[in-house]
Design a protein around this motif. Structure first.
Motif, PDB file in Angstrom:
ATOM      1  N   THR A  20       9.600  12.031  -1.056  1.00  0.00           N
ATOM      2  CA  THR A  20       8.728  11.071  -1.739  1.00  0.00           C
ATOM      3  C   THR A  20       9.486   9.784  -2.041  1.00  0.00           C
ATOM      4  O   THR A  20       8.963   8.680  -1.831  1.00  0.00           O
ATOM      5  CB  THR A  20       8.162  11.675  -3.033  1.00  0.00           C
ATOM      6  OG1 THR A  20       7.473  12.885  -2.723  1.00  0.00           O
ATOM      7  CG2 THR A  20       7.187  10.716  -3.701  1.00  0.00           C
ATOM      8  N   CYS A  21      10.724   9.896  -2.526  1.00  0.00           N
ATOM      9  CA  CYS A  21      11.540   8.700  -2.769  1.00  0.00           C
ATOM     10  C   CYS A  21      11.795   7.938  -1.478  1.00  0.00           C
ATOM     11  O   CYS A  21      11.632   6.714  -1.422  1.00  0.00           O
ATOM     12  CB  CYS A  21      12.872   9.089  -3.420  1.00  0.00           C
ATOM     13  SG  CYS A  21      12.757   9.647  -5.131  1.00  0.00           S
ATOM     14  N   TYR A  22      12.202   8.645  -0.448  1.00  0.00           N
ATOM     15  CA  TYR A  22      12.514   7.991   0.822  1.00  0.00           C
ATOM     16  C   TYR A  22      11.264   7.348   1.419  1.00  0.00           C
ATOM     17  O   TYR A  22      11.326   6.220   1.938  1.00  0.00           O
ATOM     18  CB  TYR A  22      13.110   9.015   1.786  1.00  0.00           C
ATOM     19  CG  TYR A  22      13.512   8.457   3.122  1.00  0.00           C
ATOM     20  CD1 TYR A  22      14.600   7.604   3.241  1.00  0.00           C
ATOM     21  CD2 TYR A  22      12.808   8.786   4.270  1.00  0.00           C
ATOM     22  CE1 TYR A  22      14.973   7.092   4.477  1.00  0.00           C
ATOM     23  CE2 TYR A  22      13.172   8.286   5.508  1.00  0.00           C
ATOM     24  CZ  TYR A  22      14.253   7.433   5.607  1.00  0.00           C
ATOM     25  OH  TYR A  22      14.618   6.919   6.833  1.00  0.00           O
ATOM     26  N   ASN A  23      10.159   8.034   1.340  1.00  0.00           N
ATOM     27  CA  ASN A  23       8.902   7.478   1.849  1.00  0.00           C
ATOM     28  C   ASN A  23       8.556   6.191   1.113  1.00  0.00           C
ATOM     29  O   ASN A  23       8.183   5.175   1.730  1.00  0.00           O
ATOM     30  CB  ASN A  23       7.792   8.505   1.669  1.00  0.00           C
ATOM     31  CG  ASN A  23       6.533   8.177   2.452  1.00  0.00           C
ATOM     32  OD1 ASN A  23       6.561   8.025   3.664  1.00  0.00           O
ATOM     33  ND2 ASN A  23       5.415   8.076   1.749  1.00  0.00           N
ATOM     34  N   TYR A  24       8.692   6.221  -0.216  1.00  0.00           N
ATOM     35  CA  TYR A  24       8.382   5.026  -1.011  1.00  0.00           C
ATOM     36  C   TYR A  24       9.303   3.867  -0.652  1.00  0.00           C
ATOM     37  O   TYR A  24       8.846   2.730  -0.511  1.00  0.00           O
ATOM     38  CB  TYR A  24       8.496   5.346  -2.494  1.00  0.00           C
ATOM     39  CG  TYR A  24       8.356   4.121  -3.367  1.00  0.00           C
ATOM     40  CD1 TYR A  24       7.134   3.466  -3.484  1.00  0.00           C
ATOM     41  CD2 TYR A  24       9.453   3.585  -4.029  1.00  0.00           C
ATOM     42  CE1 TYR A  24       7.005   2.315  -4.259  1.00  0.00           C
ATOM     43  CE2 TYR A  24       9.327   2.441  -4.803  1.00  0.00           C
ATOM     44  CZ  TYR A  24       8.108   1.810  -4.909  1.00  0.00           C
ATOM     45  OH  TYR A  24       7.985   0.668  -5.662  1.00  0.00           O
ATOM     46  N   GLU A  25      10.573   4.126  -0.488  1.00  0.00           N
ATOM     47  CA  GLU A  25      11.511   3.063  -0.116  1.00  0.00           C
ATOM     48  C   GLU A  25      11.088   2.392   1.179  1.00  0.00           C
ATOM     49  O   GLU A  25      11.129   1.162   1.311  1.00  0.00           O
ATOM     50  CB  GLU A  25      12.917   3.634   0.054  1.00  0.00           C
ATOM     51  CG  GLU A  25      13.594   4.082  -1.217  1.00  0.00           C
ATOM     52  CD  GLU A  25      14.929   4.740  -0.937  1.00  0.00           C
ATOM     53  OE1 GLU A  25      15.384   4.708   0.229  1.00  0.00           O
ATOM     54  OE2 GLU A  25      15.524   5.305  -1.871  1.00  0.00           O
ATOM     55  N   ASN A  26      10.688   3.184   2.149  1.00  0.00           N
ATOM     56  CA  ASN A  26      10.333   2.643   3.459  1.00  0.00           C
ATOM     57  C   ASN A  26       9.020   1.873   3.452  1.00  0.00           C
ATOM     58  O   ASN A  26       8.730   1.139   4.399  1.00  0.00           O
ATOM     59  CB  ASN A  26      10.276   3.769   4.487  1.00  0.00           C
ATOM     60  CG  ASN A  26      11.643   4.194   4.963  1.00  0.00           C
ATOM     61  OD1 ASN A  26      12.231   3.554   5.823  1.00  0.00           O
ATOM     62  ND2 ASN A  26      12.165   5.267   4.385  1.00  0.00           N
ATOM     63  N   LEU A  27       8.236   2.033   2.392  1.00  0.00           N
ATOM     64  CA  LEU A  27       6.972   1.307   2.275  1.00  0.00           C
ATOM     65  C   LEU A  27       7.097   0.057   1.417  1.00  0.00           C
ATOM     66  O   LEU A  27       6.100  -0.646   1.211  1.00  0.00           O
ATOM     67  CB  LEU A  27       5.904   2.227   1.685  1.00  0.00           C
ATOM     68  CG  LEU A  27       5.533   3.453   2.525  1.00  0.00           C
ATOM     69  CD1 LEU A  27       4.644   4.399   1.728  1.00  0.00           C
ATOM     70  CD2 LEU A  27       4.836   3.046   3.819  1.00  0.00           C
ATOM     71  N   SER A  28       8.290  -0.212   0.889  1.00  0.00           N
ATOM     72  CA  SER A  28       8.466  -1.304  -0.065  1.00  0.00           C
ATOM     73  C   SER A  28       9.394  -2.366   0.507  1.00  0.00           C
ATOM     74  O   SER A  28      10.614  -2.212   0.517  1.00  0.00           O
ATOM     75  CB  SER A  28       9.046  -0.756  -1.383  1.00  0.00           C
ATOM     76  OG  SER A  28       8.177   0.206  -1.938  1.00  0.00           O
ATOM     77  N   THR A  29       8.797  -3.428   0.994  1.00  0.00           N
ATOM     78  CA  THR A  29       9.543  -4.587   1.474  1.00  0.00           C
ATOM     79  C   THR A  29       8.798  -5.843   1.025  1.00  0.00           C
ATOM     80  O   THR A  29       7.581  -5.838   0.861  1.00  0.00           O
ATOM     81  CB  THR A  29       9.658  -4.605   3.014  1.00  0.00           C
ATOM     82  OG1 THR A  29       8.348  -4.499   3.591  1.00  0.00           O
ATOM     83  CG2 THR A  29      10.520  -3.471   3.532  1.00  0.00           C
ATOM     84  N   GLY A  30       9.543  -6.893   0.814  1.00  0.00           N
ATOM     85  CA  GLY A  30       8.916  -8.172   0.525  1.00  0.00           C
ATOM     86  C   GLY A  30       8.234  -8.242  -0.817  1.00  0.00           C
ATOM     87  O   GLY A  30       7.342  -9.069  -1.027  1.00  0.00           O
ATOM     88  N   GLY A  31       8.624  -7.374  -1.768  1.00  0.00           N
ATOM     89  CA  GLY A  31       8.038  -7.445  -3.099  1.00  0.00           C
ATOM     90  C   GLY A  31       6.651  -6.871  -3.199  1.00  0.00           C
ATOM     91  O   GLY A  31       5.874  -7.238  -4.087  1.00  0.00           O
TER      92      GLY A  31
ATOM     93  N   GLY B  81       1.505   5.731   2.258  1.00  0.00           N
ATOM     94  CA  GLY B  81       1.640   5.883   0.819  1.00  0.00           C
ATOM     95  C   GLY B  81       0.639   6.811   0.163  1.00  0.00           C
ATOM     96  O   GLY B  81       0.686   7.015  -1.051  1.00  0.00           O
ATOM     97  N   CYS B  82      -0.265   7.404   0.942  1.00  0.00           N
ATOM     98  CA  CYS B  82      -1.376   8.155   0.349  1.00  0.00           C
ATOM     99  C   CYS B  82      -0.942   9.380  -0.446  1.00  0.00           C
ATOM    100  O   CYS B  82      -1.635   9.786  -1.380  1.00  0.00           O
ATOM    101  CB  CYS B  82      -2.348   8.591   1.442  1.00  0.00           C
ATOM    102  SG  CYS B  82      -3.323   7.241   2.144  1.00  0.00           S
ATOM    103  N   LEU B  83       0.166   9.994  -0.101  1.00  0.00           N
ATOM    104  CA  LEU B  83       0.535  11.268  -0.702  1.00  0.00           C
ATOM    105  C   LEU B  83       1.759  11.175  -1.608  1.00  0.00           C
ATOM    106  O   LEU B  83       2.362  12.195  -1.943  1.00  0.00           O
ATOM    107  CB  LEU B  83       0.766  12.313   0.405  1.00  0.00           C
ATOM    108  CG  LEU B  83      -0.438  12.559   1.332  1.00  0.00           C
ATOM    109  CD1 LEU B  83      -0.110  13.605   2.382  1.00  0.00           C
ATOM    110  CD2 LEU B  83      -1.664  12.976   0.534  1.00  0.00           C
TER     111      LEU B  83
END
Length: 903
Positions: free
Chosen positions: A468-479, A780-782
């Motif tokens: 979940t942490c890794y998934n979130y990191e990969n979805l967060s760029t550019g603010g 990000g759905c899950l």
């Protein structure tokens, strides 16, 4: 003589005691120190555009129950002044206050482009003083739009996909003590001074609503300058200025792009400004693709066109063209959040030949970011580098790059102004099989500090947390956090909801969310409507996407205790609620909101979605299920708005929202609730939890609806999730809050479809969009389960009555067959930790509470006689409160505590 010696002895004794009292904090036998100074929750930030920034610090002591009684902040114009306690900017002496986070700066008016140095000392409740902290600093950006003296510039003859160089040379007779460059751009930029790239940020600046504002970055260029001739070069790409979407049709309307504005301050009176004297040229890099839904493209690099020494002062730019000046009509805002960086190297794990000249590279894991490939061949050879998340697809959504080998016959391709979702790389055009070390990947994300952690005896649960942490990191760029990095790449509020708790629990997120909150205000239409994504403009959704303007600031406030995020967003949130109120029907229920001037595909289909991506399908806008969901959500955010209004001293507004929520609640129960079966439509998990968490269920029916929910989970779904993006988040949130972690534990422990364990058993390292097999395997759905681990199992939760973890609720869930759990969260005051473990007939629980805070500790025990702390029935700093529903409650001050429960 004896009397003289006695007097001297007494004098020196008093002097030493006073020194200890006011400088070391050890006169009472314990240490007292101030550390971790932050300005607006950042360490030594540059580009602060807040005229009254917040100053925070942590207090460290080896003593229990330490609270701040007073503080003294010194702010100076120079480090030299600060070192001799000459606070020529701000010094109000000792201020009687227990506040140690976000102290509002209240000294002399701050000037733009200026560095300020500060330190602090505190006094505790016993009258003991700490020594002054180490010096820290903050640097302002441009506090007024009028402070910008430079001009926006562009290359008038550039082709649309070009990534140009803009260049200026200047003389430096004497090196400045400090030099700062402020660079804004419409599109991405990189700053070079005398041949060297300044800083390690990439894909800069963050994304903004380019209809209204552009962002600028602040750079310390002092070490890059030299006496004599200097060169400053900006490498530009259109990036998000090219953005298009088709549902609804949307873009930022930027016809002139890319643009940049540069203002370099060499001390106070010397400046280098972008203007019509700058020169430009196309570089060796071009963008491939359209930067739109399903076609964000990649980079094309022609090394035959690389100009030698293009960023050096001695380079002859006589053949370059002069730039033109343009006024884009945009406000400039500082981009002082944590930038995008390459945070992790991803190796290749295998190379497989596909056909002649074509090789597939298997990366160690799926990631968002960049590709780097070493190549060799004949000058002019064209190498195509494609990216995909699936082994059976060479490329997805035109994630394609091209590298033309230069005259040296070898080179290195690496992305610069685009990024991909990458699991497999297909390389075409080499006449040899590359070595596995020739290919490397780089994960790219907003480089935020890790502020929380979790571990436990159950390997599956630990895997779920880590993914979940890794998934979130990969979805967060550019603010912003996006739905997926490769296809839509939109800052959906719905996906933001699902990731909200893991973001706040595990990462330093205040600057990130402060910026994103501003984006949600910026995209608001004049009629009050807020679209479903920000700062991007496309995408379908419904109230639970736009309502992120309320849920996100509230969650940030609870975690950080700073009401300014509420102050900055509440006007926009209120206007949106007014817009929603205009769409309440005669039956008292919220209907499908009008899209205003936006033209969506299939009319209203994408305006009122309910729970999206459940195992049994998505709740479409025109269905009763979507109506139930959205009306419950509407009541939920009206409740949050009432709380915000109360905090912001707007009692009439609070009353209005509570009354609106009451009327909608009545209409929901009249329309959907069956008092005989205690159901809303049916017993599906989302249909139970949304009325519960919104407070819609009549008080006498709550236990019956909870029983339906439990039966639905354990019996009808056999312990499996039946929820989508919103239902998963709110189910986990609600069950955590009402202490039913046993049900979440059951849901999280499954390994058959649909479950997180099912994905892990099938080799997933990120979460897909849907529970069933689908194209998007990083979505990000899950992420909604993320809030359970630290808040539920480790039990570390913010106290709504004392936000910012001033008082922490520590209420761990000793669940199932778990043998031990460790969790921590770095709050604004310092680290909060909880570690519990079972051992034979005892439950052991160790907690840490930072100085200047307290905690309400829930010990899982049948009665207080079974509980000891530090081997004693009663101990310093521990106050028994009561016994409650299987817990024994204690109030503790700061310090480390070791509880034992005789089971």
């Amino acid at each position: 003589m004896a009397k003289l010696n006695t007097g001297l002895h007494q004098y020196f004794t008093r002097t030493i005691l006073l020194f200890l009292l006011f400088n070391t904090g050890t006169v009472y036998g314990y240490t007292l120190e101030v550390k971790s100074l932050k300005c607006d929750f950042q360490v030594n930030p540059a580009g602060i555009d807040n005229k009254s920034p917040g100053l925070s610090w942590e207090i460290s002591s080896d003593q229990r129950n330490v609270f701040q009684a007073a503080f003294q902040v010194l702010v100076a114009s120079s480090l030299e002044n600060l070192s001799i306690d000459k606070a020529d900017i701000w010094n109000q002496g000792m201020i009687q206050s227990n506040q140690s986070i976000q102290i509002k700066y209240d000294g002399k008016a701050l000037a733009s482009a200026t560095r300020y140095y500060w330190k602090v000392r505190v006094q505790d409740q016993h009258g003991v003083f700490s020594p002054f902290s180490e010096a820290s600093f903050f640097e302002t950006g441009m506090l007024e739009q009028e402070d910008w003296k430079a001009y926006w510039i562009y290359g008038p003859a550039l082709e649309p996909a070009a990534c140009p160089w803009f260049r200026k040379t200047f003389e430096v007779e004497s090196l400045p003590s400090r030099a700062t460059a402020f660079v804004g751009s419409v599109g991405y930029h990189e700053l070079y001074v005398n041949g060297r790239k300044v800083g390690d940020a990439i894909l800069t600046p963050s994304v903004s609503d380019l209809r209204k504002c552009a962002l600028y970055k602040t750079y310390d260029v002092t070490p890059y300058l030299k006496k004599g001739k200097n060169a400053v070069v900006i490498w530009l790409a259109s990036g998000w200025a090219d953005f298009r979407d088709f549902n609804p049709p949307a873009d930022f309307g930027r016809d002139v792009k890319p643009l940049c504005i540069v203002q370099m301050h060499l001390d106070r009176d010397r400046h280098v400004l972008s203007d019509s004297t700058w020169r430009y040229s196309p570089s060796d890099t071009w963008h491939l693709g359209k930067w739109q839904n399903s076609d964000f493209g990649g980079d094309s690099v022609n090394a035959l066109r690389t100009a030698r020494d293009w960023n050096q002062p001695e380079f002859d730019d006589g053949s370059w063209e002069n730039v033109s000046v343009h006024n884009p009509g945009l406000a400039l805002t500082s981009d002082h959040i944590e930038p995008n960086r390459m945070v992790k190297q991803i190796p290749a794990s295998a190379i497989n030949p596909v056909s002649a000249g074509v090789h597939q590279v298997v990366m160690d894991k799926l990631y968002t970011g960049w590709i780097e490939v070493k190549v060799k061949g004949r000058p002019g050879d064209r190498i195509i580098i494609r990216a995909s998340a699936h082994p059976d697809k060479a490329v997805e959504f035109n994630q394609r790059n091209v590298y033309v080998i230069g005259s040296a016959g070898q080179g290195i391709f690496r992305n610069r102004f685009s990024y991909h979702e990458i699991g497999y790389i297909t390389i075409e055009g080499l006449d040899y099989q590359p070595d596995i070390t020739d290919i490397v990947g780089y994960q790219v994300t907003n480089d935020r500090s890790v502020m929380g952690g979790f571990d436990c005896s159950d390997h599956l649960l630990r895997q779920i947390y880590d993914i979940t942490c890794y998934n979130y990191e990969n979805l967060s760029t550019g603010g912003m956090s996006v739905d997926c990095p490769h296809r839509e790449r939109l800052g959906y509020g719905g996906d933001g909801h699902g990731s909200l708790d893991i973001a706040l629990d595990a990462y330093a997120s205040f600057p990130f969310f402060t910026k994103w909150a501003r984006d949600w205000c910026d995209i608001q239409d004049e009629n009050g409507r807020i679209n479903h994504t920000a700062p991007t403009l496309g995408g379908g959704g419904g109230p639970a996407w736009s309502g992120f303007i309320l849920t996100m600031p509230w969650a940030v406030y609870l975690s950080y205790g700073d009401p300014r995020i509420l102050e900055h967003t509440f006007t926009s949130a209120s206007r949106w609620l007014d817009y929603m109120a205009r769409h309440v029907r005669r039956d008292g229920l919220l209907g499908i909101p009008s899209p205003g001037h936006w033209e969506y595909i299939d009319s209203t289909r994408w305006l009122f979605l309910g729970d999206w991506a459940t195992p049994h399908g998505s709740e479409e806008s025109s269905t009763p299920e979507a109506s139930l969901f959205n009306n419950c959500y509407y009541v939920y955010v009206l409740g949050l708005a009432a709380k915000m209004a109360g905090i912001l001293d707007q009692p009439e507004q609070a009353h209005t929202y509570r009354e609106q929520a009451r009327r909608i609640t009545q209409a929901i129960n009249e329309k959907f609730f069956d008092p005989e079966t205690h159901t809303y439509i049916d017993t599906r998990q989302t249909h139970c939890v949304m009325p519960l968490i919104a407070g819609v269920v009549p008080p006498g029916q709550v236990h019956a609806v909870q029983a339906n929910l439990e039966r639905e989970i354990l019996v009808h779904r056999k312990g499996h999730f039946d929820t989508g993006i919103h239902g998963t988040y709110y189910l986990v949130k609600y069950l955590t809050e009402v202490d039913r972690s046993d049900l979440i534990h059951t849901l999280a422990s499954q390994t058959t479809f649909p479950s997180y364990g099912f994905f892990i058993m099938n080799g997933y390292v990120t979460w897909p969009e849907y529970w069933h097999e689908c194209n998007s395997v990083m979505h990000g759905c899950l992420n909604g389960i993320g809030g359970w681990f630290i808040r539920g199992l480790a039990g570390i939760r913010p106290d709504p009555a004392s936000p910012g973890y001033r008082n922490t609720i520590i209420k761990p869930a000793v669940s199932g067959d778990l043998e031990w759990v460790k969790g921590y969260h770095d709050s604004p005051y310092g680290r909060i930790a909880c570690h519990w473990k079972r051992q034979e007939k005892f439950l052991e629980m160790q907690i840490s509470v930072p100085s200047n805070t307290s905690a309400t500790v829930y010990i899982p025990a049948s009665d207080a006689s079974r509980v000891t702390e530090g081997g004693m029935d009663t101990s310093e700093g521990v106050t028994f409160l009561r016994e409650e529903k299987g817990y024994v409650l204690y109030q503790v001050g700061s310090g480390d505590y070791h509880f034992m429960v005789n089971e």
